[in-house]
Design an enzyme around this catalytic site. Structure first.
Site, PDB file in Angstrom:
ATOM      1  CB  SER A 253      10.761 -33.661  10.979  1.00  0.00           C
ATOM      2  OG  SER A 253       9.969 -32.732  11.693  1.00  0.00           O
ATOM      3  CE  LYS A 254       7.785 -34.457   3.991  1.00  0.00           C
ATOM      4  NZ  LYS A 254       7.603 -35.881   4.235  1.00  0.00           N
ATOM      5  NE  ARG A 255       7.494 -31.737  14.517  1.00  0.00           N
ATOM      6  CZ  ARG A 255       8.340 -31.164  15.354  1.00  0.00           C
ATOM      7  NH1 ARG A 255       8.091 -29.966  15.824  1.00  0.00           N
ATOM      8  NH2 ARG A 255       9.430 -31.783  15.731  1.00  0.00           N
TER       9      ARG A 255
END
Ligand code: GLU
Length: 487
Positions: A253-255
């Site tokens: 994910s963006k993390r």
């Protein structure tokens, strides 16, 4: 080999994700390998979230990666249209067929009623599903609900007590019990088909032979198989490829950093590197080798070697692969690709003269082996754009204060001065001669030189650096170094 007709069917609700790009690539490789066709179909039935900007992003990202389709929205093809919102009449025909055959029915249940049912089932510890309240509505009951102004959805009648088995190319046999699946919605109250319905009609009418898609769709597949059966349509073969996880083993994910292809493009990753890297996310080649061109992937890729377990997105590996491709690319080409990065940093203007371009090529050549993506080039090349010598720290100053340093700097200047032209070829022997003449080890000569010319302990090779700086540039820096060291 059986000719495959495969497709990539993105929902245009955001930019092309790394996972989507991998699905597209696997499909593309299978199509090319088998002499078949690769189709791109836009699944835009979610009217609220779909938009043309995303569609354009997805298509241009695929093109950039070199994943070309044979049929699609812009290309056409004889199984079109290739955008679902343009296929509504086709869906209607098959919805009517299901309704007429008693395989589907109108459902008038309100959101509140459904919510109450869900809650009741969950309280009993059962799977939340639709229990078929509207399955057997009589004409009168239906009319009554219509009069109340209720807009019905269409549900597919799931046969109870059945086991649906998928013979998955990656996961082998996966079975689902139909009792766990309530009658599901195939068209919403505005008449728009749901994903599970539209995908079946499209894959069947487009004569798709193999569906290779993300694992998250596995639980949709029994629903789709039921529809193929009810409609008397031939189901394709399925392959569900594993999730892509970050290094911490949670869903990418963006993390974890950039997730869309366009972000990697902007950071200066090369399409060849992304393709190579994506192929290795789940597929493993027979040999140790890890560098593959698209042509080689087409030849070597095989679903048999696609793993069931999750693929781990390893940015270090991508950087390594990208660094490899950057080093392999001719300097003229890399320079062209690097220009936007220099422009963004304000280091070069819009129209480069021939001489500026030549200098930039030399600059890029000097740092080409030292970067893993092009946006790093600006930082690595800053020494060529800034005449002021800035020392990285105290350690560097310490080196410049060495007692041998003035003689090193002076001898270099003295030897460069008579040269007509400074080139790698003329500078290399001069550098070599310094240690001999001064009777000093390399470290005592080259480290202070490097620091005097760049302010840092690491950077481009001196023989690349000096010709680009030119005699004036070298002298200017040496003067500044002397001043800083109090010589
Ligand atoms: N539109 C679906 C998605 O983007 C396609 C899934 C499929 O390949 O069937 O997830």
């Amino acid at each position: 080999m059986e000719k495959m007709r495969v497709r990539f069917a993105p929902s245009p609700t955001g930019p092309l994700h790394i996972g989507g790009a991998r699905s597209a690539l696997f499909n593309y490789l299978l199509a090319k390998q088998s002499g078949g066709e690769f189709i791109v179909r836009i699944e835009d039935t979610d009217l609220e979230r779909s938009n043309r900007e995303s569609e354009e992003n997805i298509l241009s990202s695929l093109q950039w990666l070199g994943i070309e389709w044979d049929e699609g929205v812009d290309k056409g093809g004889d199984k079109g249209p290739y955008r679902q919102t343009e296929r509504m009449e086709l869906y209607r025909t098959y919805l009517d067929q299901l309704l007429q055959n008693g395989d589907a029915y109108y459902c008038y249940c309100s959101e509140e009623e459904l919510e109450a049912e869900r809650k009741e089932l969950m309280d009993k510890g059962e799977l939340p599903r639709y229990l078929g309240k509207c399955r057997n509505l009589g004409d009168a009951e239906r009319e009554c609900r219509e009069k109340e102004g209720r807009k019905p959805v269409i549900r597919f009648k799931v046969t109870p007590g059945m086991v649906v088995t998928i013979n998955d190319m990656v996961r082998n046999h996966v079975s689902f019990e139909s009792d766990g699946i309530g009658d599901y919605i195939i068209a919403k109250s505005d008449g728009i088909p749901t994903y599970n319905f539209a995908v079946v009609i499209d894959d069947a009418l487009m004569e798709i032979t193999h569906v290779v898609r993300a694992e998250e769709h596995l639980s949709n597949t029994p629903r789709q198989i039921m529809l193929y059966k009810a409609l008397g349509l031939q189901a394709p073969k399925f392959a569900h490829i594993s999730l892509i996880l970050g290094k911490d083993r949670t869903k990418m994910s963006k993390r974890h950093g950039s997730t869309s292809v366009v972000q990697y493009r902007e950071q200066g990753y090369l399409p060849e590197a992304i393709v190579n890297f994506l192929a290795l996310l789940g597929w493993s080649p027979e040999e140790e080798e890890e560098i593959f061109t698209m042509e080689q992937l087409i030849e070597k890729f095989s679903m048999n070697r696609v793993a069931k377990n999750p693929a781990i997105f390893d940015l270090d590996k991508l950087n390594w692969i990208n660094g490899y491709y950057i080093r392999q690319t001719p300097v003229e080409k890399i320079t062209k690709q690097a220009i936007p990065h220099f422009q963004k940093a304000g280091l070069v203007g819009d129209n480069l003269s021939e001489a500026e371009l030549k200098r930039l090529e030399a600059v890029v050549g000097a740092v080409q082996t030292k970067i893993s993506h092009l946006s790093e080039i600006v930082e690595k090349a800053d020494v060529f754009f800034n005449d002021k010598l800035e020392l990285a720290g105290d350690k560097e100053l310490e080196v410049l204060k060495g007692e041998q340093v003035p003689s090193v700097l002076d001898l270099l200047t003295k030897k460069l001065e008579p040269e007509e032209e400074l080139t790698v070829e003329t500078v290399k022997p001069i550098l070599k001669s310094l240690t001999k003449e001064l009777e000093l080890g390399g470290k005592k000569v080259y480290m202070p030189l490097r620091i005097a010319l760049t302010g840092k302990t690491q950077g481009p090779e001196l023989f690349d650096l000096i010709p680009i700086l030119g005699l004036d540039g070298v002298k200017n820096r040496i003067a500044q170094a002397k001043e800083l060291a109090g010589m």
